[in-house]
Design a protein around this motif. Sequence first.
Motif, PDB file in Angstrom:
ATOM      1  N   GLU A   8       0.842  -1.186   0.000  1.00 46.53           N
ATOM      2  CA  GLU A   8       0.000   0.000   0.000  1.00 46.53           C
ATOM      3  C   GLU A   8       0.883   1.243   0.000  1.00 46.53           C
ATOM      4  O   GLU A   8       1.857   1.339   0.746  1.00 46.53           O
ATOM      5  CB  GLU A   8      -0.900   0.005   1.239  1.00 46.53           C
ATOM      6  N   THR A   9       0.519   2.204  -0.817  1.00 36.34           N
ATOM      7  CA  THR A   9       1.318   3.424  -0.924  1.00 36.34           C
ATOM      8  C   THR A   9       1.416   4.139   0.413  1.00 36.34           C
ATOM      9  O   THR A   9       2.465   4.708   0.744  1.00 36.34           O
ATOM     10  CB  THR A   9       0.711   4.353  -1.987  1.00 36.34           C
ATOM     11  N   ARG A  21       4.773   5.366   2.291  1.00 37.73           N
ATOM     12  CA  ARG A  21       4.926   6.763   2.723  1.00 37.73           C
ATOM     13  C   ARG A  21       5.307   6.839   4.201  1.00 37.73           C
ATOM     14  O   ARG A  21       6.136   7.660   4.597  1.00 37.73           O
ATOM     15  CB  ARG A  21       3.625   7.523   2.460  1.00 37.73           C
TER      16      ARG A  21
END
Length: 270
Positions: free
Chosen positions: A113-114, A118
Amino acid sequence: MQRENSAARTIVLTGAAGLLGRAIAEALVGAGHRLLLTDRGVDDLEAAANQLGGGKGAVAICATDLTSAEAPAKIEAAAAKAFGPVDMLINNAAFTAFAAWAEADQPNAWELETELVRTFFEINFIAQQALVRQFVPGMIERRWGRVVNLSCSYDTMQRLYPYGATKAALEAFTSAMEKQLAGTGVTAHTLNPGGPVFHPAHYAAHPNLTWVQPDIVNAPLLWLASDDSNGIPGRRWIGTRWLEGMEPMEALGRAAGPMNFLGFGAFALR
């Protein structure tokens, strides 16, 4: 303003409540340095500070989330109130792959998942850069300073994504910064323990890995905090190569190397 020569430094240590942070803090305070401990939880920081009560140096704490915009100024203000200007920044805080998932269960890089990626970069790179931005100008003004960014091995950078990618970015940043700091009296370094640092929970999940003890990074850190390291440009240090009892100049040849990805530069534009 020229900084007076002094054996005692004012040092900011992030990730100070963990096992590696506590081992670093114990060594620095034992050597007489003034230490601001920072981490997320005030209770854990107070426990770490109480553990250091018998040291020769002085200890203060600052509980904050390093990813917040206010964190760098808050940490600098806490250090200034307790001790004065900061001489050395040790970026030890990290979101590790072990904390995110069991290594055997690590998902493929393209499946992550981005938002999780991040989070890794916010903690392991952006927060470090923000602290450097806060403290280095003052170090340059006083003509003495050290930045030490805790990193990892090159194989980990390739094997554990996105943790390794954040450390690769941190090394590239440190290398660029070191070149720009030439002649200022301030140096920037990366420090790789030389293997995964022992933690009971992580060891229980991966007993077959070769673990290193948290105090493995103390010898190079103590040397970098001293005037003996003056004039030595930034290096990539490996804790396991600084053997017990080794003289610093011998360690410079054995435990340190240039901060770059050896073997790639000559082919980058071909």
